[in-house]
Design an enzyme around this catalytic site. Structure first.
Site, PDB file in Angstrom:
ATOM      1  N   TRP A  75       0.982  -1.170  -0.056  1.00 47.27           N
ATOM      2  CA  TRP A  75       0.168  -0.049  -0.062  1.00 47.27           C
ATOM      3  C   TRP A  75       1.005   1.008  -0.101  1.00 47.27           C
ATOM      4  O   TRP A  75       1.436   1.375   0.906  1.00 47.27           O
ATOM      5  CB  TRP A  75      -0.877  -0.178   1.212  1.00 47.27           C
ATOM      6  N   ASN A 101       7.357  -2.801   5.757  1.00 47.29           N
ATOM      7  CA  ASN A 101       6.014  -2.222   5.967  1.00 47.29           C
ATOM      8  C   ASN A 101       6.218  -1.201   7.029  1.00 47.29           C
ATOM      9  O   ASN A 101       6.635  -1.580   7.962  1.00 47.29           O
ATOM     10  CB  ASN A 101       5.201  -3.419   6.474  1.00 47.29           C
ATOM     11  N   GLY A 102       5.991   0.072   6.594  1.00 51.24           N
ATOM     12  CA  GLY A 102       6.269   0.982   7.390  1.00 51.24           C
ATOM     13  C   GLY A 102       6.580   2.499   6.814  1.00 51.24           C
ATOM     14  O   GLY A 102       6.430   2.397   5.526  1.00 51.24           O
ATOM     15  N   GLU A 495     -16.984   3.463   0.562  1.00 46.13           N
ATOM     16  CA  GLU A 495     -15.810   2.768   0.491  1.00 46.13           C
ATOM     17  C   GLU A 495     -15.635   1.743  -0.523  1.00 46.13           C
ATOM     18  O   GLU A 495     -14.764   1.225  -0.921  1.00 46.13           O
ATOM     19  CB  GLU A 495     -15.045   2.404   1.918  1.00 46.13           C
TER      20      GLU A 495
HETATM   21  O1  M6R Z   1      -8.534  -1.471  12.639  1.00 53.94           O
HETATM   22  P1  M6R Z   1      -9.317  -0.234  13.214  1.00 53.94           P
HETATM   23  O2  M6R Z   1     -10.553  -0.359  13.755  1.00 53.94           O
HETATM   24  O3  M6R Z   1      -8.548   0.635  14.000  1.00 53.94           O
HETATM   25  O4  M6R Z   1      -9.538   0.678  11.770  1.00 53.94           O
HETATM   26  C1  M6R Z   1     -10.043   1.911  11.716  1.00 53.94           C
HETATM   27  C2  M6R Z   1     -10.414   2.152  10.409  1.00 53.94           C
HETATM   28  O5  M6R Z   1      -9.472   2.369   9.563  1.00 53.94           O
HETATM   29  C3  M6R Z   1     -11.453   1.188   9.777  1.00 53.94           C
HETATM   30  O6  M6R Z   1     -12.593   1.178  10.535  1.00 53.94           O
HETATM   31  C4  M6R Z   1     -11.949   1.853   8.270  1.00 53.94           C
HETATM   32  O7  M6R Z   1     -12.643   3.033   8.446  1.00 53.94           O
HETATM   33  C5  M6R Z   1     -12.936   0.666   7.715  1.00 53.94           C
HETATM   34  N1  M6R Z   1     -12.331   0.371   6.431  1.00 53.94           N
HETATM   35  C6  M6R Z   1     -14.265   0.958   7.627  1.00 53.94           C
HETATM   36  O8  M6R Z   1     -14.959  -0.169   6.970  1.00 53.94           O
END
Ligand code: M6R
Length: 615
Positions: A75, A101-102, A495
């Site tokens: 990514w 990764n980072g 999304e």
């Molecule tokens: O792993 P997390 O719950 O911290 O991730 C947070 C957001 O990146 C995550 O909820 C994102 O918005 C999703 N793709 C929503 O479906």
């Protein structure tokens, strides 16, 4: 973000790496690559695109023998996704190869110094800078690879999970971690490296999760030595027995992970409260809360930090904690909280919500909160994740692995855990009576069955999705506990189907968004009987008189909204705080079907990754 995989042992590395990359593709999928050692030389192939594109390129480009190799699915952070910027990256001599990764934040300065010393760079990545820094240290200090990695990492600022090998010493892989996850699977005379354990589950259940600022030299017949990167001290690593099984990370007959995960919600919610809620004994027991009850009871306020869907779960929790336990709550985007010099006191409790437990902004927010003396309680799904480890206490959701990029079962299980906490605190504070407490527990216990019931509308929802799939804009409206569900419904649609959608508290509509309404605008309204029902019916009337298309999520048997709306989707009745667990189901299915009908890649939407480990 990005997924890394590595293997050293007696099997063919390539097939293990390729399968592993497919399992880690949720972490990033704009380019992919492998580097294999065939006994003489490194064979490297990489490409823009998905792991499938890599597989076809490999078949035309390189031989795949060899039992040592590393692979990467990316990514992009530094450098656009193209063939050159894809990982792995060689050092200038071609001896060393790395996956990463980072982000290396000070890579520009290091790059300039290396250029001054004659190094050249082919990509725009920070990773190519790191591998050349390692090479430079190795040559100048005349040290082994492990030592060179250690010295180099002490010069970089940023986050990393890396794996490096040297073609002149191809019986070892050096790995290191700071801020990005890294697991080492330990088999018999073989080792696996991966961002999570999914690539090696069928080979071994024994794994070491490196801690931040740790590195490991993995030698084929000699085993692993783990050290602290900063002071070189040896670490005795904890070998975990993994509880995951293969079925949990496969599609199990569903076309997409997202659909599988939507359908897993009844069991995921049940697994989340099982063992914590006992109706017979009229208790809710969660060790993270019990052990810190005094703190919770004396808290001036709760600050919830999270991102994306988890932030929406936090908004639902705000209603629960205030409504049931009468504790003031603030819900913050972790990314804003961490940078705005927030006022935090020792009597604040910060609840961090994260499915992955690796979200960089949430992690940084809790580090800041801890520095300022707050007590941090983590609500994570991934066991042993960075946020879980960094928190003072916490409670896991038991959703099982969530692989689809669009969060579904993570959301409903987060709400379940937060409801358990709110109820436990409400009882301890005496803000609800024992009969109310019991009634809430009974209702929660009925939710899995009711979610199953809500899932039965799937075919009907698919027909509705077909009618609105070509919309360019959509509005989602809800009130009270269902306002966050409206936000979540809009996020799900955006999304995965790339349709513009906005969520609003229904009453806010008159303050602007109502101008958008015309006969082309689909408006999804959550209008369950519990909670401001009459008010939302008035909002529906307002939309109707402006010719908007109304798709309403209603309580089973509702006749009033049925008369007004163009389409209704029924969900079973429950108490108001639990309605989000039901109303969110049709909205998840709607976005899923709209995206599928539009031919979108539901599990891997463009530009996204499952865990956002960069800020
Ligand atoms: O792993 P997390 O719950 O911290 O991730 C947070 C957001 O990146 C995550 O909820 C994102 O918005 C999703 N793709 C929503 O479906």
């Amino acid at each position: 973000m990005c997924g890394i995989v590595g293997y050293i042992g007696h099997r063919e590395a390539y097939s293990i790496i390729l399968k592993g990359l497919r399992r880690l593709e949720y972490r990033g999928y704009d380019s992919a690559g492998v580097a294999l050692y065939d006994g003489n030389d490194i064979k490297l192939s990489k490409t823009k695109g998905k792991v499938d594109d890599l597989a076809s390129k490999v078949s035309q480009e390189i031989t795949t023998e060899g039992s040592l190799g590393i692979g990467h699915t990316r990514w992009a952070t530094h450098g656009e996704p193209n063939n050159v910027n894809s990982h792995p990256h060689y050092s200038n001599s071609g001896d060393l190869v790395i996956i990463h990764n980072g982000i290396i934040e000070n890579y520009e300065t290091i790059k300039q110094e290396l250029k001054n010393r004659g190094y050249s760079f082919h990509s725009d990545t920070d990773t190519e800078v790191l591998i050349n820094l390692i090479e430079d240290v190795k040559k100048n200090e005349n040290v082994k690879l492990g030592k060179a990695v250690q010295i180099a990492l002490n010069q970089v600022v940023g986050a990393y999970a890396i794996a490096v090998f040297d073609k002149n010493k191809a019986n070892e892989i050096v790995v290191a971690k700071l801020g990005s996850p890294l697991a080492i699977g330990i088999g018999k005379e073989e080792f696996f490296i991966a961002s999570d354990a999914s690539p090696f589950l069928e080979y071994t259940k024994n794994a070491i999760y490196l801690e931040d600022e740790e590195m490991a030299v993995i030698r084929l017949h000699k085993g692993i030595s783990v050290r602290k990167i900063k002071d070189d001290s040896l670490v005795d690593p904890y070998i975990q027995e993994l509880q995951l099984n293969l079925e949990q990370i496969e599609k199990g007959g569903y076309e997409h992970f997202m659909l599988k995960e939507i359908y897993e919600q009844p069991s995921a919610i049940r697994d989340t409260y099982r063992g914590r809620l006992s109706i017979e004994q009229a208790i809710i027991k969660m060790s993270g809360v019990e052990d810190n009850m005094k703190r919770f009871l004396n808290a001036d306020r709760i600050i919830i930090v999270a991102c994306g869907t988890s932030w929406h779960a936090g908004l639902v929790a705000e209603y629960m904690f205030e409504d049931l336990a009468r504790i003031p709550v603030e819900v913050e985007y972790a990314s804003e909280f961490r940078y705005r010099n927030p006022v935090i006191s020792e009597n604040d409790i910060v609840i961090a919500i994260s499915q992955s437990g690796e979200t960089a902004d949430t992690l940084a927010a809790i580090k800041l909160a801890k520095e300022r003396g707050a007590f941090v309680f983590g609500v994570c799904n991934v066991v042993g994740s960075s946020i879980a480890r960094e928190s003072n206490a916490g409670a896991y959701t038991h959703a099982g692995p969530e692989i689809g990029v669009a969060s579904t079962k993570a959301f409903t299980t987060q709400i379940t855990v937060l409801m358990l906490i709110a109820l436990r605190l409400a009882r301890a504070k005496g803000t609800i009576s024992s009969s109310e407490f019991r009634m809430h527990m009974l209702e929660l216990d009925l939710i899995p069955e009711k979610v199953e019931n809500a899932l039965k509308s799937d075919a009907h929802i698919q027909l509705i999705a077909d009618k609105f799939k070509d919309a360019k804009n959509c509005l989602y409206l809800g009130r009270g506990y269902n306002f966050p569900v409206a936000l979540e419904g809009a996020l799900k649609l955006k999304e995965i189907s790339y349709i513009h959608a906005e969520g609003y508290p229904a009453a806010e509509m008159k303050h602007g968004p109502i101008a958008l309404i015309d006969e082309n605008m689909p408006i999804f309204v959550i209008a369950t009987k519990k909670g401001h029902y009459e008010k939302i019916v008035s909002n529906i009337q307002e939309i109707k008189s402006r010719k908007g298309k109304i798709i309403a999520v209603v309580t089973q048997g509702d006749e009033v909204v049925k008369e007004l709306a163009d389409h209704v989707i029924e969900v079973p009745e429950t108490i108001e705080p639990l309605t989000p667990l039901l109303t969110t189901i049709p909205l998840q299915l709607l976005s899923y079907h709209m995206a599928v009908l539009l031919g979108k890649n539901v599990d891997q939407p463009r530009n996204l990754a499952k865990s956002v480990t960069v800020e």
